[in-house]
Write an enzyme that holds these catalytic residues in place. Sequence first.
Site, PDB file in Angstrom:
ATOM      1  N   LYS A  44       0.915  -1.179  -0.025  1.00  0.00           N
ATOM      2  CA  LYS A  44       0.154  -0.118  -0.097  1.00  0.00           C
ATOM      3  C   LYS A  44       0.657   1.316   0.040  1.00  0.00           C
ATOM      4  CE  LYS A  44      -4.173  -1.766   0.117  1.00  0.00           C
ATOM      5  NZ  LYS A  44      -5.419  -1.397  -0.372  1.00  0.00           N
TER       6      LYS A  44
HETATM    7  C1  LIG Z   1      -3.532  -6.944   3.896  1.00  0.00           C
HETATM    8  C2  LIG Z   1      -4.387  -6.438   2.694  1.00  0.00           C
HETATM    9  N1  LIG Z   1      -4.454  -7.433   1.806  1.00  0.00           N
HETATM   10  C3  LIG Z   1      -5.035  -7.141   0.512  1.00  0.00           C
HETATM   11  C4  LIG Z   1      -5.445  -5.864   0.355  1.00  0.00           C
HETATM   12  C5  LIG Z   1      -6.201  -5.569  -0.936  1.00  0.00           C
HETATM   13  O1  LIG Z   1      -5.582  -4.869  -1.817  1.00  0.00           O
HETATM   14  P1  LIG Z   1      -6.352  -3.853  -2.956  1.00  0.00           P
HETATM   15  O2  LIG Z   1      -7.008  -2.720  -1.875  1.00  0.00           O
HETATM   16  O3  LIG Z   1      -5.298  -3.219  -3.628  1.00  0.00           O
HETATM   17  O4  LIG Z   1      -7.359  -4.785  -3.471  1.00  0.00           O
HETATM   18  C6  LIG Z   1      -5.243  -4.829   1.110  1.00  0.00           C
HETATM   19  C7  LIG Z   1      -5.864  -3.641   1.094  1.00  0.00           C
HETATM   20  O5  LIG Z   1      -6.943  -3.170   1.320  1.00  0.00           O
HETATM   21  C8  LIG Z   1      -4.589  -5.247   2.419  1.00  0.00           C
HETATM   22  O6  LIG Z   1      -4.551  -4.177   3.455  1.00  0.00           O
END
Ligand SMILES: Cc1ncc(COP(=O)(O)O)c(C=O)c1O
Length: 453
Positions: A44
């Site tokens: 992120k």
């Molecule tokens: C630990 C974790 N895994 C997966 C995701 C999913 O990624 P994305 O938001 O890019 O779909 C996030 C973010 O929301 C996350 O914090």
Amino acid sequence: MKYAQNILQTIGNTPLVKINKLATGIDALVLAKVETFNPGNSVKDRMAVKMVEDAEADGRLKPGGTIIEGTSGNTGMGLALAAIVKGYKLVCVMSDKQSKEKMDILRAVGAKVVVCPTDVEPDDPRSYYSVSKRMAEEIPNSWYVNQYDNLSNTAAHYEQTGPEIWEQTEGKITHFVVGVGTGGTISGVAKYLKEKNPDIKIWGIDTYGSVFKKYHETGIFDENEIYSYVTEGIGEDILPKNVNFSLIDGFTKVTDKDAAVYTRKLAVEEGIFVGNSAGAAIKGVLQLKEHFKPDDVVVVLFHDSGSRYVGKMFNDDWMRERGYLDDTITKAEDLIKDHVDKPLVVVRTEELVSHAIDRLRKYKISQIPVVDTTGIVGSLDETDLFRSFIADKNIADKPVKEVMGKPYPIVKAGTSVDEISKLFSKDNQAVLVHLSEDKYHIITKHDIISSMK
Ligand SMILES: Cc1ncc(COP(=O)(O)O)c(C=O)c1O
């Protein structure tokens, strides 16, 4: 000298690592893009900085402003790093489902954390979506990031994560598998990879309790699919603008238990200490193995670090409470191991029924053994009490011995669960286990049912 001007310049260029033991059943090369190597320990960081820089560029975020975001922690960490380096204040609004570690970590990097209830509708004024929006309206010179609908999120992965994966695999990638929350990672990477080679297949990992899979397959936003779940970071009860369904070839859902168990397996079998959505992602890859051929190159992305889950998926008590540890339950002693340290709650023959009722209520139990000076002589449970109450409304003031039923059958610690189950009937609600000289414990229907998980 080779050094970064600030911490933000160390974001990206994370390694691609071969999955060995966990991929033995898969006829393809499985590579993990391990995003914990980013300074905020998650993927992120990439989109957080991109969202901030795009907002600075078009004036949504002004000098000295306050950044406000509803975040499960990782985006908050990325935003915190950007806020520190660029001189902004940060407020993170989180749901109470998120781990305490995530909240503490955000506070450690200077964010103000506001906690909201998880089990409310997104448009409820208490939801973290609503609270973040409201704070953005009320705090002067503030900017609401909205990672769900802010397309700079997808753009970050189109500009960085996608090209890195393409270059690291020398264009040989055939499948990309990743958990979907806001959708930024999957949509940005998918767009870049499909532009390079439209044959690359993109698979999203979803949770039970989320709308994505059904919506992708049917176009129906089915509210029946929405219920609370344990897995963190992926799955949604909304359709974020960052999920570009047209770029996704399919979704597979992974259970909370599997996601938790595989998070631990990644740590102990691969030495890759990553978070809960990574466990879901690698289990998803295993669920999809029929789709892969021997020459395929499958890239799975691990979003964040295991350190954020030490109180949850990496904690044996937490796992056991949810029935996620595959301890085999075969004997009487296995059935009571979670409460064997607590004393057996009993009532005496001469006590009043009202005392027994108080104790049932206090300990939230439905049955209780009755004792006198000689030992266990009877039992009292909700069924007996109800029957007696129908016959005599003043039952509460009678001594227990006048309404008690037969004592519960007694078994040994080694008696099999099968044998014990046969002892339950309409007239018998519990079984006692003889542990040592005068030490007994109780097995209820609830213990037998819990062992079925
Ligand atoms: C630990 C974790 N895994 C997966 C995701 C999913 O990624 P994305 O938001 O890019 O779909 C996030 C973010 O929301 C996350 O914090």
